[in-house]
Each structure stands twice: as C-alpha cells, then as structure tokens.
Design a protein around this motif. Structure first.
Motif, PDB file in Angstrom:
ATOM      1  N   SER A   1       0.830  -1.203   0.000  1.00  0.00           N
ATOM      2  CA  SER A   1       0.000   0.000   0.000  1.00  0.00           C
ATOM      3  C   SER A   1       0.872   1.263   0.000  1.00  0.00           C
ATOM      4  O   SER A   1       0.623   2.207  -0.762  1.00  0.00           O
ATOM      5  CB  SER A   1      -0.905  -0.017   1.240  1.00  0.00           C
ATOM      6  OG  SER A   1      -1.687   1.155   1.325  1.00  0.00           O
ATOM      7  N   LEU A   2       1.920   1.274   0.829  1.00  0.00           N
ATOM      8  CA  LEU A   2       2.820   2.430   0.887  1.00  0.00           C
ATOM      9  C   LEU A   2       3.637   2.560  -0.397  1.00  0.00           C
ATOM     10  O   LEU A   2       3.922   3.665  -0.852  1.00  0.00           O
ATOM     11  CB  LEU A   2       3.757   2.305   2.086  1.00  0.00           C
ATOM     12  CG  LEU A   2       3.109   2.406   3.466  1.00  0.00           C
ATOM     13  CD1 LEU A   2       4.171   2.345   4.553  1.00  0.00           C
ATOM     14  CD2 LEU A   2       2.305   3.695   3.595  1.00  0.00           C
ATOM     15  N   LEU A   3       4.002   1.424  -0.948  1.00  0.00           N
ATOM     16  CA  LEU A   3       4.774   1.426  -2.192  1.00  0.00           C
ATOM     17  C   LEU A   3       3.995   2.131  -3.304  1.00  0.00           C
ATOM     18  O   LEU A   3       4.545   2.931  -4.067  1.00  0.00           O
ATOM     19  CB  LEU A   3       5.083  -0.020  -2.583  1.00  0.00           C
ATOM     20  CG  LEU A   3       6.177  -0.276  -3.607  1.00  0.00           C
ATOM     21  CD1 LEU A   3       7.509   0.250  -3.113  1.00  0.00           C
ATOM     22  CD2 LEU A   3       6.285  -1.782  -3.877  1.00  0.00           C
ATOM     23  N   GLU A   4       2.710   1.849  -3.366  1.00  0.00           N
ATOM     24  CA  GLU A   4       1.866   2.482  -4.383  1.00  0.00           C
ATOM     25  C   GLU A   4       1.665   3.968  -4.109  1.00  0.00           C
ATOM     26  O   GLU A   4       1.714   4.791  -5.019  1.00  0.00           O
ATOM     27  CB  GLU A   4       0.507   1.779  -4.443  1.00  0.00           C
ATOM     28  CG  GLU A   4      -0.437   2.380  -5.485  1.00  0.00           C
ATOM     29  CD  GLU A   4      -1.796   1.696  -5.536  1.00  0.00           C
ATOM     30  OE1 GLU A   4      -2.747   2.295  -6.091  1.00  0.00           O
ATOM     31  OE2 GLU A   4      -1.923   0.564  -5.006  1.00  0.00           O
ATOM     32  N   ALA A   5       1.465   4.323  -2.840  1.00  0.00           N
ATOM     33  CA  ALA A   5       1.134   5.709  -2.500  1.00  0.00           C
ATOM     34  C   ALA A   5       2.348   6.625  -2.474  1.00  0.00           C
ATOM     35  O   ALA A   5       2.283   7.775  -2.926  1.00  0.00           O
ATOM     36  CB  ALA A   5       0.432   5.754  -1.149  1.00  0.00           C
ATOM     37  N   TRP A   6       3.481   6.140  -1.933  1.00  0.00           N
ATOM     38  CA  TRP A   6       4.643   6.998  -1.715  1.00  0.00           C
ATOM     39  C   TRP A   6       5.764   6.772  -2.719  1.00  0.00           C
ATOM     40  O   TRP A   6       6.791   7.449  -2.664  1.00  0.00           O
ATOM     41  CB  TRP A   6       5.168   6.823  -0.288  1.00  0.00           C
ATOM     42  CG  TRP A   6       4.204   7.285   0.767  1.00  0.00           C
ATOM     43  CD1 TRP A   6       3.067   8.024   0.584  1.00  0.00           C
ATOM     44  CD2 TRP A   6       4.290   7.034   2.181  1.00  0.00           C
ATOM     45  NE1 TRP A   6       2.434   8.251   1.783  1.00  0.00           N
ATOM     46  CE2 TRP A   6       3.166   7.659   2.789  1.00  0.00           C
ATOM     47  CE3 TRP A   6       5.191   6.365   2.993  1.00  0.00           C
ATOM     48  CZ2 TRP A   6       2.935   7.620   4.156  1.00  0.00           C
ATOM     49  CZ3 TRP A   6       4.966   6.310   4.369  1.00  0.00           C
ATOM     50  CH2 TRP A   6       3.849   6.939   4.939  1.00  0.00           C
TER      51      TRP A   6
ATOM     52  N   VAL B   1      10.767  -2.575   6.014  1.00  0.00           N
ATOM     53  CA  VAL B   1      10.108  -3.568   5.174  1.00  0.00           C
ATOM     54  C   VAL B   1       9.761  -2.997   3.797  1.00  0.00           C
ATOM     55  O   VAL B   1      10.042  -3.625   2.763  1.00  0.00           O
ATOM     56  CB  VAL B   1       8.845  -4.120   5.866  1.00  0.00           C
ATOM     57  CG1 VAL B   1       8.117  -5.099   4.953  1.00  0.00           C
ATOM     58  CG2 VAL B   1       9.213  -4.816   7.173  1.00  0.00           C
ATOM     59  N   THR B   2       9.160  -1.800   3.757  1.00  0.00           N
ATOM     60  CA  THR B   2       8.745  -1.238   2.470  1.00  0.00           C
ATOM     61  C   THR B   2       9.929  -0.852   1.587  1.00  0.00           C
ATOM     62  O   THR B   2       9.945  -1.197   0.397  1.00  0.00           O
ATOM     63  CB  THR B   2       7.799  -0.042   2.673  1.00  0.00           C
ATOM     64  OG1 THR B   2       6.754  -0.410   3.570  1.00  0.00           O
ATOM     65  CG2 THR B   2       7.185   0.389   1.347  1.00  0.00           C
TER      66      THR B   2
ATOM     67  N   MET C   1       0.098   1.909   8.261  1.00  0.00           N
ATOM     68  CA  MET C   1      -0.366   3.211   7.808  1.00  0.00           C
ATOM     69  C   MET C   1      -1.730   3.040   7.153  1.00  0.00           C
ATOM     70  O   MET C   1      -1.921   2.144   6.330  1.00  0.00           O
ATOM     71  CB  MET C   1       0.621   3.830   6.803  1.00  0.00           C
ATOM     72  CG  MET C   1       2.003   4.069   7.382  1.00  0.00           C
ATOM     73  SD  MET C   1       2.031   5.079   8.887  1.00  0.00           S
ATOM     74  CE  MET C   1       2.331   3.825  10.142  1.00  0.00           C
ATOM     75  N   ALA C   2      -2.684   3.884   7.524  1.00  0.00           N
ATOM     76  CA  ALA C   2      -4.054   3.704   7.043  1.00  0.00           C
ATOM     77  C   ALA C   2      -4.536   4.873   6.196  1.00  0.00           C
ATOM     78  O   ALA C   2      -5.309   4.687   5.251  1.00  0.00           O
ATOM     79  CB  ALA C   2      -4.990   3.515   8.229  1.00  0.00           C
TER      80      ALA C   2
ATOM     81  N   GLY D   1      -5.242  13.282   5.250  1.00  0.00           N
ATOM     82  CA  GLY D   1      -5.476  12.834   3.882  1.00  0.00           C
ATOM     83  C   GLY D   1      -6.602  11.849   3.694  1.00  0.00           C
ATOM     84  O   GLY D   1      -7.688  11.989   4.269  1.00  0.00           O
ATOM     85  N   TRP D   2      -6.320  10.835   2.867  1.00  0.00           N
ATOM     86  CA  TRP D   2      -7.321   9.866   2.428  1.00  0.00           C
ATOM     87  C   TRP D   2      -6.894   8.451   2.793  1.00  0.00           C
ATOM     88  O   TRP D   2      -5.710   8.187   3.036  1.00  0.00           O
ATOM     89  CB  TRP D   2      -7.490   9.937   0.899  1.00  0.00           C
ATOM     90  CG  TRP D   2      -7.861  11.278   0.375  1.00  0.00           C
ATOM     91  CD1 TRP D   2      -9.118  11.750   0.126  1.00  0.00           C
ATOM     92  CD2 TRP D   2      -6.978  12.346   0.006  1.00  0.00           C
ATOM     93  NE1 TRP D   2      -9.069  13.042  -0.364  1.00  0.00           N
ATOM     94  CE2 TRP D   2      -7.764  13.434  -0.454  1.00  0.00           C
ATOM     95  CE3 TRP D   2      -5.590  12.497   0.013  1.00  0.00           C
ATOM     96  CZ2 TRP D   2      -7.220  14.633  -0.876  1.00  0.00           C
ATOM     97  CZ3 TRP D   2      -5.038  13.694  -0.414  1.00  0.00           C
ATOM     98  CH2 TRP D   2      -5.854  14.749  -0.849  1.00  0.00           C
ATOM     99  N   ALA D   3      -7.850   7.530   2.779  1.00  0.00           N
ATOM    100  CA  ALA D   3      -7.520   6.124   3.019  1.00  0.00           C
ATOM    101  C   ALA D   3      -6.545   5.639   1.954  1.00  0.00           C
ATOM    102  O   ALA D   3      -6.732   5.888   0.754  1.00  0.00           O
ATOM    103  CB  ALA D   3      -8.785   5.276   3.000  1.00  0.00           C
ATOM    104  N   LEU D   4      -5.480   4.978   2.391  1.00  0.00           N
ATOM    105  CA  LEU D   4      -4.447   4.491   1.487  1.00  0.00           C
ATOM    106  C   LEU D   4      -4.961   3.334   0.622  1.00  0.00           C
ATOM    107  O   LEU D   4      -5.993   2.725   0.927  1.00  0.00           O
ATOM    108  CB  LEU D   4      -3.230   4.034   2.304  1.00  0.00           C
ATOM    109  CG  LEU D   4      -2.324   5.162   2.809  1.00  0.00           C
ATOM    110  CD1 LEU D   4      -1.468   4.693   3.976  1.00  0.00           C
ATOM    111  CD2 LEU D   4      -1.445   5.696   1.681  1.00  0.00           C
ATOM    112  N   PRO D   5      -4.262   3.012  -0.455  1.00  0.00           N
ATOM    113  CA  PRO D   5      -4.682   1.892  -1.301  1.00  0.00           C
ATOM    114  C   PRO D   5      -4.882   0.613  -0.486  1.00  0.00           C
ATOM    115  O   PRO D   5      -4.073   0.301   0.392  1.00  0.00           O
ATOM    116  CB  PRO D   5      -3.493   1.736  -2.266  1.00  0.00           C
ATOM    117  CG  PRO D   5      -2.902   3.100  -2.360  1.00  0.00           C
ATOM    118  CD  PRO D   5      -3.068   3.707  -0.991  1.00  0.00           C
ATOM    119  N   SER D   6      -5.964  -0.088  -0.753  1.00  0.00           N
ATOM    120  CA  SER D   6      -6.395  -1.351  -0.131  1.00  0.00           C
ATOM    121  C   SER D   6      -7.015  -1.152   1.250  1.00  0.00           C
ATOM    122  O   SER D   6      -7.509  -2.106   1.852  1.00  0.00           O
ATOM    123  CB  SER D   6      -5.258  -2.378  -0.037  1.00  0.00           C
ATOM    124  OG  SER D   6      -4.422  -2.163   1.086  1.00  0.00           O
TER     125      SER D   6
END
Length: 611
Positions: free
Chosen positions: A235-240, A265-266, A377-378, A394-399
């Motif tokens: 999810s973080l990989l996609e967003a950040w 981890v990310t 992270m949510a 902000g907004w809900a992260l991917p997934s």
C-alpha cells in the motif's frame, strides 16, 4: 537431541535430513557444550516463496541495501540475501533443526539499529516465525512482561545486548527461551549457490508482533501476520512511490510500526537503500543532509526522510547553530528537488513546525499521515504538494477502507453527511478494514473482540481505532493527481476517544499502566495520570497524586520528604523513560471522583494545572 536426529537421518539414508541435522548438531554445540568444532557446511540456500523474499531475490544483487552513517559499513542486496539465509538456518538449527519447527513461534530479539537488525528480522520471517522486536531502552521488568506474555521460544541478542538478554533470563521467565547471541556482522556474506524459493506447504503462520499501550493496564501484543505486513508495504509502495533510487535516512526506534514497516520492510520490498543513523543527533543529521552539497564530498543525497514532529522541531531549533557553509548545503539537501519525500507522523504536526520547515527548505512540504500498530499506515496525504493540506492526514491508502462512526449516535457518517442540521461538523471514530489490519491481540481474546465491530454488508469486521476525526472536502485537493486513492473528502484528526491514551514524542502511553506503577509505591495512596499539552512533545505525561503522609514524611533522599525526584528514581526500573511523569502535583485531599468512583480527567487537568 541433535545427535539422535543425525543418527536417525543417517540410518534412513536421508541426505537432506542428515545435512540439516548435522548442521544443527554443529551450530548449537556452544549452547549444549559439545566438544565438536564447527566445520563449513553447504548452505541449503532456500527462502520462502513470499512477496518480500521474491523481491529480495529479484533486486539487483550489487545494489546497496543498508549503510551505516557513522562507520560507512555498507551491504548489498546480495549480502542481505546470503546473510538472511545463513541466519535463518542457524536459527532453525538452534531451535531443534526440524523444518517448520519455528512456524508460528515467537522469536524475540534485541538488536541495535543496524544491518544486524534487518538480517535478524528477515531471518525470523523467513523461518515462518513471529518476529518480536524488543526495545533495548526498556527496563528488564517490562521486557520480562513481554517475554512472559508472548511465551517466546527463542531470544536472539546481538553482542551489544548479550548482558541485557542474560538479565532478562535471570528475571525468572515463565518459559525459558533458547538464547542465541549473534556476533556483529562486519562484512556481508556472499553465496555461491542460487537461492531458491520454497513454497510453504501450509498457510503462513509467521509475522511480527509489537507491543502497544492500550486502555488496559498492561501493554498488548499486536499480532501482524505476514500477509498484513506485505499488504501494508504494498500500500505504501503504491502511494509513496519508493524506488531503488531512494536513500532513506533512518532515525527511528525499531520496536514500532513506523520504524519497521515504513522504514525497513517497504524500502526493502522496493529495493531502496536504508542508511542508519541512531540515536538521533541534530548536528549529525544536518551534516549528513548537507554532505552531498559540500566541496569534495562523494556522499549520496538523502531522498526520503520519515520522522516524528519532535525530530523536526529539534532540527529547526539547532539549525541556527550550524556553520554558514553547512547551513547553505543543508538547505539544498532538504529542498524538494533533492529530498523527494519528507514525512511527519506518529503525533500531530504543529502548523508552525510545518511552515518553518517549508520556509527553510525552499518549499518542501511535510507529508502527514495516520497509522497505528494495529493497522500500519491507514490514511495519508498525497505526493502532490496540493494534497498536503494543513491539519489533515489525507485519504484512506490503497487497499484500506475507512469510515467515520458518529461518537454520539453511533451511526455511520456517510459521504455527504459530514454536517448536522445546524451546519456543524460531525465528529466520528475512524474505523478501518482491509488486508492491512492486524489479526489479534496476543492471548487477549476479550480485547480482540472489543476492538472490532460487525459490518452491515456481510464483509469483514471493522477495527475501532479509538481516534476521532472529521471529514471534509478541500477545494484545491483530492483531484487524483497523487493517485486514484487520493480523491474526495479528507480526514482531520481531532483526538482520542480515551483520555487514558497519551501521545508523547510519537510514543503512545497508557495512563492506566503508569497509574498502576505509581500505586505500587508505598508513598502513593491515590494517583491519576494525565496528558498535558507540550510544544516540544505534543503531550507530556503528568501525575496527580495523594501521598500517604506517614510513609512520605522522611522517605525521600537524605531523609527529606518524598517528592517528584524520588518518584522518578522509584519508577526508573519499572517504566520506559518516555512513560515517566515529567510533572507531579500533590493534592492535600482525595482526588475528585464521580458517583461511579471515576476521575474526570479533563476536569482534573483544568482544576490542577489550569489548562
């Protein structure tokens, strides 16, 4: 035991089993005091066929994985793969040698912020075990509680913390773990055989467990399965947009979700490089950020920085004391064209801090996000500067699915229902669901059940975060420029449902836990612990106490009356430093309570501290 395994394997003609048994027999000889000396054995060279390890294998093996700022020791992804394989096999051998013998077992570890920590964490995950990082800063009493609650089978310690590990064992644990002390990895290993990925026959039982202070008296073990760790990182990989070109400067403690998932981890999943600089030192950080822009320097620039508001405040405070050339270079180092992403989290970011950083960096805007141990992270602001709105997370992260549930009516606040009939914003508890959510509070079925609420659509349950927020549309933000996930109304955190959760310097403190320790002191007859506003820490821990007059009269230092310094001395071995009350107020009469015997802490703060 290993000798019997070896004889049995040889008698059955099983070469792989014999090799594993022989390796177990040799590598654990120190623990069992065998007379044999280790010899070089051919590595089995297998890792589980899971996304994190597939990524490890697919990265450019010559690219940098981890570097240490102070010593410049560096390790490639090839080193990392080899060292994880070796550590996994050694861990398996010392735990009995049977394949799958650690599946679902808790493996606690004490390691400094370093390559050794990364190798240890990944080797535990590769063993399908549950990684349990311990904070070296915690007193033995707290670590004993965690070990007893988790019933850890193995305790791994680096040489630096071998003595502390022994102290934990001497404390008398309910389940005595196998102790493995690891030598410091000075030079990364290399591997001659191709590492193969091995399918896990059964569903993975591994993951990570972190202890968090909750509204109960004792910290709770948050079990995050391997699948949730992967989902959080993805999810973080996609967003950040982590990438192999990123160099992340790691300044954070490693017994928290922020320091482990966001900053280890990310980036490893993405193939980024991690540079460890811990403990935090303002001058050292500024000099490192400035280094690539100073004459005759070959240092790589830092592109990714994630920290808590306290760190940014301290950096801003110390900047004027730097020499002019370092100041100029540091400004370049944190400018948007060089520092690709600067993130602030784990506590509310004061607007003056955000503005001061933006001014100093020539326009770099701190990105705020919302997360917690149970969910990773949510919610997050976006990469586009227009999507980093002051006061919003902000907004809900991917997934991740997020919703607000009205704190007064217990109704879900649907999109478009953010204001009541009088035009006032409705506050609601943030509730979350999705693949990033933790599985359970370890050995605490009651707390797990209370943390979730049934859904009304037949899908998975919602996790109740205990954090209150409002939600509103911001005209210039949420246009999708940061990704499809960053659209619509944004979340604005208002605080906690429970006054018994205090957030100080990015750490979460249970007021009830501190009260329990205070009440264990003979000088204290009543205690209430509250959070007070603090410009530096967000909140600070304060104690309101009623003393036993007779016991407090002359039990202080040098026979003086017992006071705040005596309190801190008495709690030193019971509470981590950040949990220690920074202020203590002594009341002459009893602490005011309602008819149910409860303390209204909001009223108490006003009456005692005038806030």
């Amino acid at each position: 035991m290993q000798g019997r395994m070896l004889i049995s394997a040889l008698s059955r003609g099983s070469a792989p089993l014999a090799r594993r048994a022989f390796q177990s027999f040799l590598q654990c000889n120190a623990r069992h005091q065998h007379r044999f000396q280790p010899i070089n054995c051919r590595s089995l060279s297998t890792l589980p066929n899971l996304p994190l390890f597939r990524a490890l294998q697919d990265h450019d093996q010559s690219s940098l994985a981890v570097i240490h700022s102070a010593s410049s020791r560096s390790f490639t992804y090839g080193n990392l793969v080899a060292d994880v394989v070796r550590a996994k096999e050694r861990l398996l051998a010392c735990a009995g040698g049977q394949q799958g013998g650690l599946a679902g077992e808790r493996v606690a570890f004490l390691a400094e912020n370093s390559y050794d920590y990364v190798v240890t964490l990944l080797s535990i995950l590769a063993s399908d075990a549950i990684a349990l990082p311990l904070s070296p800063a915690f007193p033995v009493g707290e670590l004993k509680y965690i070990m007893d609650n988790s019933q850890a089978k193995v305790l791994v310690a680096t040489e630096k913390y071998a003595a502390k590990a022994q102290d934990i064992l001497k404390a008398g644990l309910e389940r005595e773990p196998i102790l493995e002390v690891k030598e410091k990895i000075k030079t990364g290993a290399s591997i001659s055989d191709q590492v193969s990925l091995q399918d896990i026959v059964q569903e993975s039982r591994g993951g990570m467990m972190l202890y968090t202070s909750g509204t109960t008296n004792r910290p709770k073990g948050v079990l995050i399965p391997q699948s949730a760790l992967t989902a959080q990182a993805a999810s973080l990989l996609e967003a950040w947009k982590y990438s192999p070109e990123d160099r992340l400067l790691h300044l954070l403690p490693l017994h928290h979700i922020h320091g482990t998932v966001n900053a280890i981890v990310t980036p490893i999943l993405a193939g980024s490089s991690i540079e460890f600089m811990f403990p935090f030192n303002t001058d050292a950080v500024w000099k490192r950020l400035a280094a690539p822009f100073l004459p005759a320097s070959s240092a790589s620039k830092i592109t990714f920085l994630t920290a808590v508001p306290t760190i940014y405040n301290r950096l801003l405070s110390s900047f004027p004391s730097l020499s002019p050339d370092v100041q100029e270079a540091a400004k370049k180092g944190i400018a948007p064209e060089n520092l690709r992403l600067n993130i602030s989290g784990s506590a509310a970011l004061p607007t003056p801090t955000k503005q001061a950083w933006q001014d100093l960096s020539n326009g770099n805007v701190l990105l705020e996000r919302f997360g917690m141990t149970e969910v990773g992270m949510a919610i997050s602001c976006g990469l586009d500067f227009a999507d980093r709105v002051d006061g919003s997370v902000g907004w809900a992260l991917p997934s991740v699915e997020a919703r607000l549930v009205d704190t007064e009516t217990n109704e879900v606040i649907q999109p478009g229902e953010e204001y009541d009939a009088n035009g006032r914003e409705r506050e609601g508890e943030i509730q979350l669901r999705g693949p990033t959510i933790f599985r359970e509070y370890w050995a605490n079925e009651k707390a797990t059940k209370e943390a979730f609420v049934d859904s009304d659509d037949g899908k998975s349950k919602w996790f109740k975060t205990g954090d209150v927020a409002t939600r509103r549309v911001v005209e210039h933000a949420g246009k999708g420029t940061s990704g499809d996930w960053a659209q619509g109304p944004m979340y604005f955190i208002q605080g906690r449902l429970s006054v018994d959760i205090i957030k100080t310097g990015g750490e979460k403190v249970s007021a009830l836990e501190v009260e329990r320790e205070l009440l264990s002191l003979p000088q204290v007859s009543e205690a209430a612990v509250v959070g007070l506003p603090s410009e530096q820490w967000g909140q600070k821990v304060a104690a309101v106490v009623v003393l036993d007059a007779e016991k407090a009269a002359s039990t202080g230092r040098n026979g003086k009356p017992w006071g705040a310094l005596d309190m801190r001395r008495a709690l030193k071995d019971r509470l981590a430093t950040y949990k220690m009350p920074q202020e203590m107020k002594v009341l002459n009469g009893p602490i005011p309570r309602n008819a149910m015997g409860k303390v209204n802490k909001k009223t108490l703060v006003k009456e005692v501290f005038g806030i």
